[in-house]
Design an enzyme around this catalytic site. Structure first.
Site, PDB file in Angstrom:
ATOM      1  N   HIS A  18      42.295  47.085  64.042  1.00 32.54           N
ATOM      2  CA  HIS A  18      41.024  46.966  63.345  1.00 32.54           C
ATOM      3  C   HIS A  18      40.138  46.015  64.131  1.00 32.54           C
ATOM      4  CE1 HIS A  18      38.113  46.597  60.174  1.00 32.54           C
ATOM      5  NE2 HIS A  18      38.726  47.587  59.551  1.00 32.54           N
ATOM      6  N   ASP A  44      44.164  52.469  56.336  1.00 27.96           N
ATOM      7  CA  ASP A  44      44.502  53.889  56.381  1.00 27.96           C
ATOM      8  C   ASP A  44      46.000  54.155  56.491  1.00 27.96           C
ATOM      9  OD1 ASP A  44      42.061  55.081  56.087  1.00 27.96           O
ATOM     10  OD2 ASP A  44      41.550  54.883  58.207  1.00 27.96           O
TER      11      ASP A  44
HETATM   12  N1  ACO Z   1      47.486  51.599  68.743  1.00 22.16           N
HETATM   13  C1  ACO Z   1      47.779  51.129  69.961  1.00 22.16           C
HETATM   14  N2  ACO Z   1      46.954  50.296  70.628  1.00 22.16           N
HETATM   15  C2  ACO Z   1      45.812  49.943  70.025  1.00 22.16           C
HETATM   16  C3  ACO Z   1      45.460  50.398  68.756  1.00 22.16           C
HETATM   17  C4  ACO Z   1      46.361  51.265  68.103  1.00 22.16           C
HETATM   18  N3  ACO Z   1      46.087  51.752  66.919  1.00 22.16           N
HETATM   19  N4  ACO Z   1      44.265  49.890  68.413  1.00 22.16           N
HETATM   20  C5  ACO Z   1      43.877  49.143  69.441  1.00 22.16           C
HETATM   21  N5  ACO Z   1      44.800  49.166  70.420  1.00 22.16           N
HETATM   22  C6  ACO Z   1      44.755  48.468  71.706  1.00 22.16           C
HETATM   23  C7  ACO Z   1      43.896  49.279  72.695  1.00 22.16           C
HETATM   24  O1  ACO Z   1      44.655  50.216  73.403  1.00 22.16           O
HETATM   25  C8  ACO Z   1      43.339  48.173  73.562  1.00 22.16           C
HETATM   26  O2  ACO Z   1      44.349  47.753  74.454  1.00 22.16           O
HETATM   27  P1  ACO Z   1      43.958  47.250  75.942  1.00 22.16           P
HETATM   28  O3  ACO Z   1      43.122  46.041  75.747  1.00 22.16           O
HETATM   29  O4  ACO Z   1      45.287  46.999  76.553  1.00 22.16           O
HETATM   30  O5  ACO Z   1      43.200  48.378  76.582  1.00 22.16           O
HETATM   31  C9  ACO Z   1      43.123  47.029  72.575  1.00 22.16           C
HETATM   32  O6  ACO Z   1      44.067  47.223  71.525  1.00 22.16           O
HETATM   33  C10 ACO Z   1      41.723  47.010  71.988  1.00 22.16           C
HETATM   34  O7  ACO Z   1      41.478  48.312  71.458  1.00 22.16           O
HETATM   35  P2  ACO Z   1      40.047  48.862  71.129  1.00 22.16           P
HETATM   36  O8  ACO Z   1      40.140  50.318  70.853  1.00 22.16           O
HETATM   37  O9  ACO Z   1      39.080  48.404  72.173  1.00 22.16           O
HETATM   38  O10 ACO Z   1      39.757  48.062  69.802  1.00 22.16           O
HETATM   39  P3  ACO Z   1      38.558  48.343  68.841  1.00 22.16           P
HETATM   40  O11 ACO Z   1      38.311  47.085  68.101  1.00 22.16           O
HETATM   41  O12 ACO Z   1      37.435  48.963  69.556  1.00 22.16           O
HETATM   42  O13 ACO Z   1      39.193  49.462  67.892  1.00 22.16           O
HETATM   43  C11 ACO Z   1      40.003  50.755  66.171  1.00 22.16           C
HETATM   44  C12 ACO Z   1      39.428  49.386  66.558  1.00 22.16           C
HETATM   45  C13 ACO Z   1      38.984  51.851  66.554  1.00 22.16           C
HETATM   46  C14 ACO Z   1      40.206  50.809  64.673  1.00 22.16           C
HETATM   47  C15 ACO Z   1      41.335  50.980  66.924  1.00 22.16           C
HETATM   48  O14 ACO Z   1      42.247  49.976  66.560  1.00 22.16           O
HETATM   49  C16 ACO Z   1      41.915  52.362  66.675  1.00 22.16           C
HETATM   50  O15 ACO Z   1      41.508  53.315  67.327  1.00 22.16           O
HETATM   51  N6  ACO Z   1      42.907  52.459  65.730  1.00 22.16           N
HETATM   52  C17 ACO Z   1      43.514  53.743  65.427  1.00 22.16           C
HETATM   53  C18 ACO Z   1      42.613  54.541  64.510  1.00 22.16           C
HETATM   54  C19 ACO Z   1      42.571  53.966  63.114  1.00 22.16           C
HETATM   55  O16 ACO Z   1      43.574  53.665  62.511  1.00 22.16           O
HETATM   56  N7  ACO Z   1      41.342  53.874  62.592  1.00 22.16           N
HETATM   57  C20 ACO Z   1      41.096  53.395  61.232  1.00 22.16           C
HETATM   58  C21 ACO Z   1      40.469  52.052  61.266  1.00 22.16           C
HETATM   59  S1  ACO Z   1      40.238  51.411  59.634  1.00 22.16           S
HETATM   60  C22 ACO Z   1      38.917  52.264  59.058  1.00 22.16           C
HETATM   61  O17 ACO Z   1      38.059  52.707  59.781  1.00 22.16           O
HETATM   62  C23 ACO Z   1      38.849  52.458  57.635  1.00 22.16           C
END
Ligand code: ACO
Length: 393
Positions: free
Chosen positions: A270, A324
């Site tokens: 998140h 979620d």
């Molecule tokens: N699984 C594995 N690695 C992850 C995850 C995950 N779910 N989320 C983030 N990371 C890692 C990324 O790979 C990245 O790693 P790196 O720095 O080595 O490249 C780092 O954490 C940062 O990730 P970002 O995607 O840049 O983080 P951001 O804050 O932009 O993303 C998000 C937040 C979009 C929610 C992300 O965690 C994600 O895609 N999660 C999966 C989808 C999900 O569950 N969405 C629901 C969110 S809650 C809601 O909207 C109600």
């Protein structure tokens, strides 16, 4: 002397993809402490609201800033109850949509269509705001349930005036009056999803609201934004992922492979939280109550094991279950089909969107961010016979 990288800033303002960490408004609706894992609506801890409040009471709190008195709550509940029905024209429109279409698209279209039936003018009148909020809160569940029955080849069923908000939705969806525990858990799920500051869909709602357009367009644009798999759509993907893993013993291996292939674990991570999302913990408790009564979801043990195995692998990066992660398992137990998980999220989040709509109108400035242009410098137009296809190079 410090050199300026022009590709990373404009007029001294650094580029922030995704606006991460950039404040763009004042807001008194929701406060998140992502390090301590705290969430409050209008100053009330989410755990207190989830234990004591109802979704409609929480909606009132979010939109108008204070918990309603018993008279205010009764009037609000009555107004919502009276506006649950939708025009036969809206139902006919839903009947024209392909049954194979995603219910979020049906919801987005029908939310926008409400603007054809009700006045789009009057946003500076508190009565207009109240009436529009009541209508949207009341009719969105009816439209979600109607599309569900229509795509199964059935006629939608009318709302039942003797049933409270959440029971009535489950009744319209499943054609059965729900068990009181199921209705209560569902209502609490709506509270937990109702608001979460400037997430993508709420930001979308505020951007749309900032043009002073009508509330139906505000909600329709937010619904479209919520649909994406990185936002509300993740709860559908969580179930698919758990089913792909299949058994608890395969959770660790799945995580290792996903991390190696740089795939996201759905329902984890998140932008705001560095710890487990407090809503995920509360949802898990509700899920356990539901499973104790109606039997465990077959994927619950897989989910728990995945969470356990992920602690060492993703915990150090601050990646834990988000809201979620457990919601889909609960919705499934309540008899809600998988592709309705996100529309159900919208039924709840409309409360937050409307709160932000009202707040935006109170101190409006149209959103118009900037960009760093990376395209071509000025070019001269050439006639067709002088152009060379780039594909031939
Ligand atoms: N699984 C594995 N690695 C992850 C995850 C995950 N779910 N989320 C983030 N990371 C890692 C990324 O790979 C990245 O790693 P790196 O720095 O080595 O490249 C780092 O954490 C940062 O990730 P970002 O995607 O840049 O983080 P951001 O804050 O932009 O993303 C998000 C937040 C979009 C929610 C992300 O965690 C994600 O895609 N999660 C999966 C989808 C999900 O569950 N969405 C629901 C969110 S809650 C809601 O909207 C109600």
């Amino acid at each position: 002397m410090k050199t300026i990288d022009k590709s990373q800033e404009k007029n001294g303002i650094p580029l922030r993809p995704g606006l991460e960490g950039v404040p763009v408004t004042h807001s008194s609706i929701c406060d998140i402490d992502g390090v301590k894992g705290k969430l409050q609506y209008r100053g009330y801890p989410i755990s207190e609201l989830a234990s004591n409040s109802s979704f409609l009471e929480t909606t009132y709190l979010l939109i108008w800033g204070e918990l309603p008195t018993s008279k205010e709550l009764r009037e609000f509940e009555e107004e919502v109850q009276q506006h649950r029905r939708v025009s036969f024209r809206v139902r006919d429109m839903l009947k024209c949509f392909p049954a194979s279409g995603h219910p979020m698209d049906a919801l987005q279209s029908s939310a926008a269509a409400l603007g054809l039936f009700y006045s789009r003018r009057g946003i500076d009148d508190p009565k207009y705001i109240y009436d529009a909020a009541v209508r949207l809160i009341a009719k969105i569940p009816t439209m979600v349930a109607a599309f569900q029955l229509i795509r199964k080849g059935q006629d939608p069923i009318q709302p039942r005036d003797d049933l409270p908000y959440s029971s009535n939705f489950l009744y319209m969806l499943t054609e059965r009056e729900p068990d009181p525990l199921a209705a209560k858990v569902f209502d609490r799920c709506l509270i937990l999803h109702a608001e979460h500051s400037l997430n993508a869909s709420t930001f979308s709602a505020r951007v749309t609201a900032s043009t002073l357009t009508d509330p139906y367009s505000v909600v329709a644009s937010a619904v479209g934004t919520l649909a994406g798999p990185l936002h509300g759509g993740a709860n559908e993907d969580v179930i698919a992922m758990l089913e792909e893993i299949g058994t608890p013993s395969k959770a660790g291996q799945y995580l290792d492979e996903a991390i190696k292939q740089k795939r996201k674990i759905m329902g984890f991570g998140h932008r705001e939280y560095r710890v487990k999302d407090p809503r995920a913990s509360i949802l898990q408790d509700f899920g356990e109550k539901l499973f104790a009564r109606f039997g465990k979801d077959e994927m619950y043990e897989v989910a728990k094991e995945l969470e356990k195995e992920a602690i060492d692998r993703l915990g150090p990066k601050g990646i834990y279950p988000n809201v979620d992660f457990y919601s889909g398992l609960i919705y499934r137990k309540l008899g809600i089909p998988r592709d309705l998980f996100t529309p159900v999220f919208a039924i709840s989040r409309v409360a937050g969107w409307l709160a932000h709509w009202r707040e935006q109108l109170g101190a409006n400035r149209i959103f118009r961010p900037s960009q760093i242009y990376t395209g071509m410098k000025t070019r001269t137009w050439k006639p067709l016979d002088q152009r060379k296809s780039k594909k031939e190079d």
